[in-house]
Motif scaffolding. Structure first.
Motif, PDB file in Angstrom:
ATOM      1  N   VAL B  28       0.839  -1.200   0.000  1.00 40.36           N
ATOM      2  CA  VAL B  28       0.000   0.000   0.000  1.00 40.36           C
ATOM      3  C   VAL B  28       0.877   1.254   0.000  1.00 40.36           C
ATOM      4  N   THR B  29       2.049   1.176   0.650  1.00 42.78           N
ATOM      5  CA  THR B  29       2.965   2.314   0.588  1.00 42.78           C
ATOM      6  C   THR B  29       3.353   2.600  -0.861  1.00 42.78           C
ATOM      7  N   LEU B  30       3.647   1.530  -1.602  1.00 41.03           N
ATOM      8  CA  LEU B  30       4.001   1.707  -3.014  1.00 41.03           C
ATOM      9  C   LEU B  30       2.852   2.368  -3.784  1.00 41.03           C
ATOM     10  N   LEU B  31       1.651   1.932  -3.491  1.00 39.11           N
ATOM     11  CA  LEU B  31       0.480   2.498  -4.181  1.00 39.11           C
ATOM     12  C   LEU B  31       0.334   3.990  -3.897  1.00 39.11           C
ATOM     13  N   VAL B  32       0.452   4.327  -2.603  1.00 38.16           N
ATOM     14  CA  VAL B  32       0.268   5.720  -2.219  1.00 38.16           C
ATOM     15  C   VAL B  32       1.408   6.557  -2.779  1.00 38.16           C
ATOM     16  N   ALA B  33       2.626   6.021  -2.675  1.00 39.18           N
ATOM     17  CA  ALA B  33       3.788   6.759  -3.165  1.00 39.18           C
ATOM     18  C   ALA B  33       3.656   7.036  -4.659  1.00 39.18           C
ATOM     19  N   ALA B  34       3.139   6.039  -5.384  1.00 41.31           N
ATOM     20  CA  ALA B  34       3.019   6.214  -6.832  1.00 41.31           C
ATOM     21  C   ALA B  34       2.096   7.372  -7.175  1.00 41.31           C
ATOM     22  N   ARG B  35       1.148   7.640  -6.296  1.00 36.97           N
ATOM     23  CA  ARG B  35       0.218   8.729  -6.597  1.00 36.97           C
ATOM     24  C   ARG B  35       0.820  10.101  -6.331  1.00 36.97           C
ATOM     25  N   TYR B  36       1.720  10.172  -5.359  1.00 36.82           N
ATOM     26  CA  TYR B  36       2.183  11.501  -4.956  1.00 36.82           C
ATOM     27  C   TYR B  36       3.643  11.789  -5.253  1.00 36.82           C
ATOM     28  N   VAL B  37       4.430  10.726  -5.471  1.00 36.42           N
ATOM     29  CA  VAL B  37       5.849  10.960  -5.738  1.00 36.42           C
ATOM     30  C   VAL B  37       6.076  10.727  -7.231  1.00 36.42           C
ATOM     31  N   PRO B  38       6.593  11.729  -7.923  1.00 37.98           N
ATOM     32  CA  PRO B  38       6.659  11.655  -9.378  1.00 37.98           C
ATOM     33  C   PRO B  38       7.490  10.488  -9.922  1.00 37.98           C
ATOM     34  N   PHE B  39       8.600  10.130  -9.260  1.00 41.09           N
ATOM     35  CA  PHE B  39       9.473   9.137  -9.884  1.00 41.09           C
ATOM     36  C   PHE B  39       9.104   7.688  -9.559  1.00 41.09           C
ATOM     37  N   VAL B  40       8.107   7.489  -8.679  1.00 38.33           N
ATOM     38  CA  VAL B  40       7.698   6.107  -8.397  1.00 38.33           C
ATOM     39  C   VAL B  40       6.750   5.659  -9.504  1.00 38.33           C
ATOM     40  N   PRO B  41       7.053   4.528 -10.172  1.00 39.00           N
ATOM     41  CA  PRO B  41       6.189   4.098 -11.277  1.00 39.00           C
ATOM     42  C   PRO B  41       4.804   3.706 -10.786  1.00 39.00           C
ATOM     43  N   ARG B  42       3.810   3.930 -11.633  1.00 40.13           N
ATOM     44  CA  ARG B  42       2.422   3.628 -11.235  1.00 40.13           C
ATOM     45  C   ARG B  42       2.077   2.186 -11.547  1.00 40.13           C
ATOM     46  N   TRP B  43       2.681   1.288 -10.783  1.00 40.04           N
ATOM     47  CA  TRP B  43       2.381  -0.126 -10.987  1.00 40.04           C
ATOM     48  C   TRP B  43       0.972  -0.443 -10.554  1.00 40.04           C
ATOM     49  N   LEU B  44       0.440  -1.502 -11.143  1.00 40.26           N
ATOM     50  CA  LEU B  44      -0.866  -1.979 -10.687  1.00 40.26           C
ATOM     51  C   LEU B  44      -0.730  -3.166  -9.738  1.00 40.26           C
ATOM     52  N   TRP B  45       0.414  -3.859  -9.864  1.00 45.92           N
ATOM     53  CA  TRP B  45       0.518  -5.093  -9.077  1.00 45.92           C
ATOM     54  C   TRP B  45       0.456  -4.914  -7.563  1.00 45.92           C
ATOM     55  N   PRO B  46       0.914  -3.780  -7.001  1.00 49.79           N
ATOM     56  CA  PRO B  46       0.800  -3.707  -5.536  1.00 49.79           C
ATOM     57  C   PRO B  46      -0.652  -3.806  -5.058  1.00 49.79           C
ATOM     58  N   LEU B  47      -1.594  -3.320  -5.889  1.00 47.79           N
ATOM     59  CA  LEU B  47      -2.996  -3.396  -5.504  1.00 47.79           C
ATOM     60  C   LEU B  47      -3.426  -4.858  -5.373  1.00 47.79           C
ATOM     61  N   GLU B  48      -3.009  -5.650  -6.374  1.00 44.29           N
ATOM     62  CA  GLU B  48      -3.375  -7.052  -6.345  1.00 44.29           C
ATOM     63  C   GLU B  48      -2.701  -7.784  -5.182  1.00 44.29           C
TER      64      GLU B  48
END
Lengths: 434, 166
Positions: B28-48
């Motif tokens: 979930v940290t990865l998911l949240v980070a992807a939304r607010y930190v520009p260089f974190v890729p917007r992966w879908l797999w962390p959700l799954e």
């Protein structure tokens, strides 16, 4: 196909009997759909298991473990002491000082934690002995601790609001906003009652007011009080969803515990994580079983059946809401808020809809009423915890608890009769959900 | 023998639960980070992953809760111990109904995995769904184990030992 009336009485009857026989509520929920399964070949157990999995796909439910974890981490890191010191600097100079300190600490803690039990246990173990030592009546000390802890699930964040939102498809952010004013009102009413007790029973002040001490205590607790600002602010302004806010609270609590206060160890963290995850899975398993139960109810159009019977009684929204309050108050005496929401809220929802109660108004009144169940015997967890800390019987403090409950019921009635009390903030910040 | 097995299983479940908690936090940290930190890729797999970890967490946690008696229940006796015959009756009711749900989870959970999940893969990671849905029959088996243990402790263990074991 069986008719709705029979199905309702079979399912509801078997559920009540099983729960009365001490079968765990989640298993009782799963068991009571079985007679229906046997009689209806169209519905198979595999369909129901699939239904459970769909329920777990809801992202909002993840907020539950995170909010519990954040509260546990904060408790462990010793911020309860900081909050107590801050509250003492703020209101310790009033007559009945420690009573006010108790209420104010709970209010601040409520903004950090989503659970009332954590508040009753964490704060109670410090302040009940302190109040006793200062000459307070032990019954009063227990009552004020238990009753103020109730704010934990009314002032956002709140686990029961997440459960309500997840089960009933109501905006959790909206519910958080709706809980702010009633929660704070409860705090003020309790302080009023504390003042009354202090005057009639001659309770002492806890300390003299000192601006310097207030400054010092504020500075010490500043990082901790930032948590409600992050959570509530983030959710209110739509920056983060409740689940994300809960995660951010966890990360923030970890930073505070590991790096700033350095009170958290890896070992302690693992233990906390284990306890949190187990508690959350008990809650979530209950939610999953309830999804099955609710699905079968809906399959047989039970909610419509209940509406047909009960809407003949009244068509007035306020009267209906008061009836719902009575039902929830009675239910709350025997069942924890989470299972109560899971079992009763979906049944009562169509009733609320037909008479035109706004879903958010219904939700907030339901959450507040069920929160009161935390202090109503025989099964009021906050009361039980506080009594255990003080080492007294649950029956002893009932008069004082009754007085506090009466004050809290006034707030509940205000919320029922004047929807703006709870819905004012959501209307202001989230006009799109109306 | 049975008790040792249960202790060992509990220990494994303890670490599995903690691991699920950590996975949840990280994904979930990865998911949240992807939304607010520009260089974190917007992966879908962390959700799954988060969803899978939550489901596994629920069933593992619910199993431990059966052993530690932590599930929500309503105690009409308000903490007092009922009389011995009543207690036996309540225990019996508990075994019958929880056992019934347990067997349902084992049998139909197995069918669920074999007939429904094996032929599906997850949407993002393309993992066979059986790895997720097998949590249902496994939870059933764990409950069965702990129910048998509880029954053994209650009725078949010599009285002198029960004190130490609890």
């Amino acid at each position: 196909m069986l008719d709705s009336g029979t199905v309702f009485w079979v399912m509801f009857g078997s559920l009540v009997v099983l729960i009365a026989l001490r079968v765990p509520i989640s298993f009782a929920l799963a068991c009571s759909v079985v007679p229906i399964l046997i009689l209806t070949p169209q519905v198979t157990p595999v369909m129901l298991l699939h239904r459970m999995m769909i329920q777990y796909g809801s992202f909002i439910l993840l907020a539950i473990p995170f909010f519990v974890l954040a509260a546990n981490l904060m408790n462990w890191s010793g911020i309860t002491n900081m909050l107590l010191r801050l509250a003492q600097a703020m209101v310790g100079h009033l007559p009945g000082g420690l009573g006010h300190v108790n209420v104010v600490t709970s209010m601040i803690f409520a903004g950090i934690s989503g659970s009332s039990n954590a508040d009753a246990a964490g704060e109670g173990s410090i302040i009940i002995p302190a109040m006793r030592k200062a000459g307070y009546d032990v019954n009063y000390a227990v009552a004020v601790t238990a009753c103020s802890a109730v704010m934990g699930v009314i002032i956002p964040p709140s686990i029961i609001m997440v459960v309500w939102g997840g089960v009933m498809n109501v905006s959790v952010s909206g519910l958080f906003l709706a809980g702010i004013v009633p929660g704070i009102l409860i705090g003020f009413f309790q302080m009023g009652l504390t003042y009354y007790y202090a005057v009639t029973r001659h309770y002492p002040k806890a300390s003299e007011f000192s601006l310097r001490e207030l400054g010092r205590a504020t500075k010490e607790a500043a990082l901790a009080i930032l948590t409600p600002v992050i959570i509530v602010g983030g959710v209110v302004f739509g920056i983060v969803t409740p689940t994300e806010a809960a995660l951010i609270a966890v990360l923030y609590a970890m930073v505070l515990g590991f790096l700033v206060y350095r009170t958290l160890t890896v070992r302690g963290f693992v233990q906390l994580l284990y306890e949190t995850m187990m508690l959350s899975s008990v809650v979530l398993f209950c939610v999953g079983c309830a999804a099955i139960y609710a699905w079968v109810l809906a399959f047989y159009k039970i909610p419509q059946y209940l509406v047909k019977i009960l809407s003949a009684m009244t068509s007035d929204a306020t009267v209906m809401l008061l009836l719902i309050v009575v039902v929830f108050l009675i239910v709350g005496c025997f069942i924890d808020a989470v299972p109560a929401i899971i079992i009763f809220a979906p049944l009562l929802k169509p009733l609320a809809e037909t008479v035109g109660i706004h879903p958010l108004h219904f939700a907030i009144v339901g959450c507040i009423t069920l929160a009161y169940g935390l202090i109503t015997p025989p099964y009021g967890l906050c009361l039980l915890i506080s009594c255990q800390i003080a080492g007294i019987n649950v029956v002893q403090p009932l008069r004082e608890v009754g007085a506090f409950l009466a004050a809290m019921l006034v707030v509940l009635l205000l919320t029922v009769f004047f929807p703006m009390v709870s819905l004012g903030f959501p209307k202001l910040f989230m006009p799109n959900i109306f | 023998m049975l008790l040792k097995l249960c202790d060992a299983v509990s220990k494994c479940l303890y670490y599995a639960l903690v691991a699920m908690g950590l996975i949840l936090i990280v994904s979930v940290t990865l998911l949240v980070a992807a939304r607010y930190v520009p260089f974190v890729p917007r992966w879908l797999w962390p959700l799954e992953i988060a969803n899978w970890a939550m489901i596994w967490m629920v069933f593992i946690g619910a199993s431990i809760a059966v052993r530690e008696n932590k599930h929500f229940n309503v105690d009409l006796w308000m903490g007092k111990t009922p009389s011995r015959p009543m207690l036996l009756f309540l225990k019996l009711v508990y075994y019958v109904f929880v056992g019934f749900v347990t067997l349902t989870f084992v049998f139909f959970g197995y069918g669920f995995v074999v007939r429904w999940a094996m032929i599906q893969t997850s949407e993002v990671l393309m993992i066979n769904m059986a790895y997720l849905y097998v949590s249902v029959p496994i939870a059933g088996l764990l409950w069965l184990l702990f129910l048998v243990e509880d029954c053994y402790r209650e009725f078949f263990m010599p009285r002198s030992q029960t004190g130490e074991a609890h």
